[in-house]
Design an enzyme around this catalytic site. Structure first.
Site, mmCIF file in Angstrom:
data_model
loop_
_atom_site.group_PDB
_atom_site.id
_atom_site.type_symbol
_atom_site.label_atom_id
_atom_site.label_comp_id
_atom_site.label_asym_id
_atom_site.label_seq_id
_atom_site.Cartn_x
_atom_site.Cartn_y
_atom_site.Cartn_z
ATOM 1 N N CYS A 104 13.778 -5.266 16.004
ATOM 2 C CA CYS A 104 12.917 -5.634 17.143
ATOM 3 C C CYS A 104 13.018 -7.113 17.525
ATOM 4 O O CYS A 104 12.479 -7.520 18.558
ATOM 5 C CB CYS A 104 11.479 -5.253 16.837
ATOM 6 S SG CYS A 104 11.324 -3.543 16.305
ATOM 7 N N HIS A 108 7.642 -8.454 22.099
ATOM 8 C CA HIS A 108 8.143 -7.125 21.746
ATOM 9 C C HIS A 108 6.973 -6.147 21.828
ATOM 10 O O HIS A 108 5.882 -6.417 21.304
ATOM 11 C CB HIS A 108 8.741 -7.166 20.337
ATOM 12 C CG HIS A 108 8.903 -5.819 19.736
ATOM 13 N ND1 HIS A 108 9.503 -4.778 20.416
ATOM 14 C CD2 HIS A 108 8.520 -5.319 18.525
ATOM 15 C CE1 HIS A 108 9.488 -3.702 19.646
ATOM 16 N NE2 HIS A 108 8.895 -3.999 18.504
ATOM 17 N N ASN A 137 7.381 1.952 21.628
ATOM 18 C CA ASN A 137 8.097 0.834 21.014
ATOM 19 C C ASN A 137 9.605 1.146 21.058
ATOM 20 O O ASN A 137 10.055 2.066 20.380
ATOM 21 C CB ASN A 137 7.579 0.689 19.585
ATOM 22 C CG ASN A 137 8.283 -0.373 18.774
ATOM 23 O OD1 ASN A 137 9.396 -0.779 19.098
ATOM 24 N ND2 ASN A 137 7.649 -0.812 17.706
HETATM 25 O O1 UT7 Z 1 8.425 -2.698 16.078
HETATM 26 C C1 UT7 Z 1 8.049 -3.469 14.978
HETATM 27 C C2 UT7 Z 1 7.726 -2.625 13.836
HETATM 28 N N1 UT7 Z 1 6.579 -1.774 13.918
HETATM 29 C C3 UT7 Z 1 5.335 -2.174 14.222
HETATM 30 O O2 UT7 Z 1 5.072 -3.248 14.692
HETATM 31 C C4 UT7 Z 1 4.220 -1.218 13.890
HETATM 32 C C5 UT7 Z 1 3.020 -1.921 13.310
HETATM 33 N N2 UT7 Z 1 1.989 -1.015 12.854
HETATM 34 C C6 UT7 Z 1 1.254 -0.235 13.684
HETATM 35 O O3 UT7 Z 1 1.453 -0.248 14.880
HETATM 36 C C7 UT7 Z 1 0.128 0.573 13.081
HETATM 37 O O4 UT7 Z 1 0.010 0.280 11.707
HETATM 38 C C8 UT7 Z 1 0.294 2.112 13.271
HETATM 39 C C9 UT7 Z 1 0.101 2.476 14.700
HETATM 40 C C10 UT7 Z 1 1.644 2.576 12.790
HETATM 41 C C11 UT7 Z 1 -0.787 2.843 12.450
HETATM 42 O O5 UT7 Z 1 -2.070 2.390 12.878
HETATM 43 P P1 UT7 Z 1 -3.162 1.941 11.817
HETATM 44 O O6 UT7 Z 1 -4.346 1.544 12.562
HETATM 45 O O7 UT7 Z 1 -2.523 0.895 10.933
HETATM 46 O O8 UT7 Z 1 -3.441 3.268 11.046
HETATM 47 P P2 UT7 Z 1 -3.424 3.540 9.484
HETATM 48 O O9 UT7 Z 1 -2.047 3.810 9.020
HETATM 49 O O10 UT7 Z 1 -4.218 2.487 8.767
HETATM 50 O O11 UT7 Z 1 -4.270 4.873 9.395
HETATM 51 C C12 UT7 Z 1 -5.672 4.908 9.717
HETATM 52 C C13 UT7 Z 1 -6.145 6.343 9.612
HETATM 53 C C14 UT7 Z 1 -5.747 7.034 8.311
HETATM 54 O O12 UT7 Z 1 -6.766 7.956 7.996
HETATM 55 P P3 UT7 Z 1 -7.890 7.608 6.895
HETATM 56 O O13 UT7 Z 1 -7.129 7.306 5.639
HETATM 57 O O14 UT7 Z 1 -8.606 6.419 7.433
HETATM 58 O O15 UT7 Z 1 -8.711 8.845 6.849
HETATM 59 C C15 UT7 Z 1 -4.497 7.786 8.666
HETATM 60 O O16 UT7 Z 1 -4.285 8.901 7.845
HETATM 61 O O17 UT7 Z 1 -5.540 7.130 10.655
HETATM 62 C C16 UT7 Z 1 -4.797 8.214 10.085
HETATM 63 N N3 UT7 Z 1 -3.600 8.367 10.877
HETATM 64 C C17 UT7 Z 1 -3.545 9.139 11.970
HETATM 65 N N4 UT7 Z 1 -4.482 9.927 12.561
HETATM 66 C C18 UT7 Z 1 -4.115 10.589 13.684
HETATM 67 C C19 UT7 Z 1 -2.390 7.767 10.725
HETATM 68 N N5 UT7 Z 1 -1.549 8.140 11.685
HETATM 69 C C20 UT7 Z 1 -2.247 8.997 12.478
HETATM 70 C C21 UT7 Z 1 -1.921 9.713 13.639
HETATM 71 N N6 UT7 Z 1 -2.885 10.478 14.203
HETATM 72 N N7 UT7 Z 1 -0.709 9.634 14.209
#
Ligand code: UT7
Length: 324
Positions: free
Chosen positions: A111, A250, A280
């Site tokens: 990225c 980005h 992304n």
């Molecule tokens: O391009 C450069 C590289 N990439 C990035 O910059 C990505 C950076 N990271 C992100 O954008 C975010 O971390 C994500 C969008 C990937 C994930 O968002 P988050 O707010 O960090 O979610 P999380 O992984 O902390 O998950 C929060 C909750 C969890 O449930 P519990 O444990 O709180 O009950 C996950 O299991 O959301 C749940 N969860 C989902 N729920 C519905 C994780 N993914 C999903 C989903 N749909 N797709």
């Protein structure tokens, strides 16, 4: 010596999958994806490839620059998702465009790739090695995505963006870039060639052959490092934040962009976004955004732009450009 952007172009696939389409594949919802990422839909390759999208974006950029393919003497394609390993994507783009006088190579920095392609081309142009460069970010991330993994498949999309650069007599702005290979495990993808004849097994579609991401770690890294590197690049060039018209980040996650704006104390209006439309697209996200802004007439002579990339590696960096 600085560089000028003579023309931009982009290409995104016509097949669009919205969040409801993703919710049919994994346990997620439109509301969750919008709220946590800002993504509403993404464009996904069907007949297109990384090379075909790169070629079309490059072709459009050359048309807008009114520069013939034969005048291009450097082509850099930034990609982590090329459909070809040999020859490199840039050579395939050369063939498609008929850019017979160009030296061509690919650049792999995920990225941050487009920022590094810009810096590399700018250094070559400023030193007089080459006169006209075509730089392209092109990605088919849908081919590298595990469509059963809801922590990644919600985020990514496909597309390509390009810019034609030439040397210019104005003052050159210096970039600021960094890497931290020690934290590379946060976003990884094994090559399908990760085996050897004397090794144990020929690889199959198992763990590690699709993108694996520790989203939280990448998120925290981006929110901390992007404002830092933007401050560094401004200080390096004796610029104040008030002098910057646009920050083209980005497009990784709307919440990351919101947080960077907050950390810098800048209005969110200075951070254009198109993540809602494309998701992304890694190294393609900045040049697609730049092209859309150029086509909409949002860029005026004298506007100072900061472009900032961050992601796998880990890598991150920022550069300043004054629109003419
Ligand atoms: O391009 C450069 C590289 N990439 C990035 O910059 C990505 C950076 N990271 C992100 O954008 C975010 O971390 C994500 C969008 C990937 C994930 O968002 P988050 O707010 O960090 O979610 P999380 O992984 O902390 O998950 C929060 C909750 C969890 O449930 P519990 O444990 O709180 O009950 C996950 O299991 O959301 C749940 N969860 C989902 N729920 C519905 C994780 N993914 C999903 C989903 N749909 N797709």
């Amino acid at each position: 010596m600085a560089v000028k952007i003579c023309g931009t172009g982009s290409y995104t696939p016509s097949y669009v999958m919205d969040n409801n389409g993703i919710a049919k594949l994994v346990d997620t919802s439109d509301a969750w994806i919008r709220e946590r990422t800002g993504v509403e839909r993404r464009h996904i390759v069907s007949k297109e490839t990384t090379v075909s999208m790169a070629s079309e974006a490059g072709h459009r950029a050359l048309l807008r620059a009114q520069i013939t393919a034969a005048e291009v003497d450097l082509i850099i394609v930034s990609t982590i998702s090329s459909n070809v390993i040999l020859p490199c994507a840039a050579c395939e783009v050369q063939k498609a465009l008929g850019a017979v006088n160009a030296t061509c190579f690919d650049l792999s920095a995920a990225c941050t790739g487009f920022v590094l392609a810009y810096n590399t081309a700018a250094a070559y142009l400023a030193s007089g090695v080459y006169k006209t460069a075509l730089i392209i970010g092109s990605e088919s991330l849908s081919n590298l995505t595990d469509w059963k993994d809801r922590s990644t498949c919600i985020l990514f999309g496909d597309g390509a963006g390009a810019a034609v650069l030439q040397a210019d007599s104005r003052k050159m702005y210096l970039p600021k870039t960094h890497s931290d290979g020690g934290k590379g495990g946060a976003l990884s993808l094994k090559s399908r060639h990760d085996w050897n004849l004397l090794g144990t097994e020929h690889p199959s579609d198992g763990d590690g052959y699709f993108m694996q991401m520790d989203g939280k770690t990448i998120f925290q890294f981006a929110v901390r490092k992007v404002p830092e590197v933007i401050r560094e690049v401004l200080e390096e060039n004796g610029l104040r934040q008030e002098e910057i018209t646009w920050y083209l980040l980005h497009q990784a996650n709307k919440r990351i962009i919101d947080a960077v704006a907050r950390h810098l104390g800048e209005p969110i209006e200075k951070f254009p976004m198109n993540i809602q439309e494309y998701g992304n697209t890694s190294s393609a996200s900045i040049p697609i955004l730049l092209d859309e802004m150029a086509q909409k007439g949002m860029l005026n002579a004298g506007d100072k732009l900061v472009i900032a990339g961050f992601g796998a590696g880990l890598t991150w960096g920022a550069s300043v450009y004054e629109w003419i």
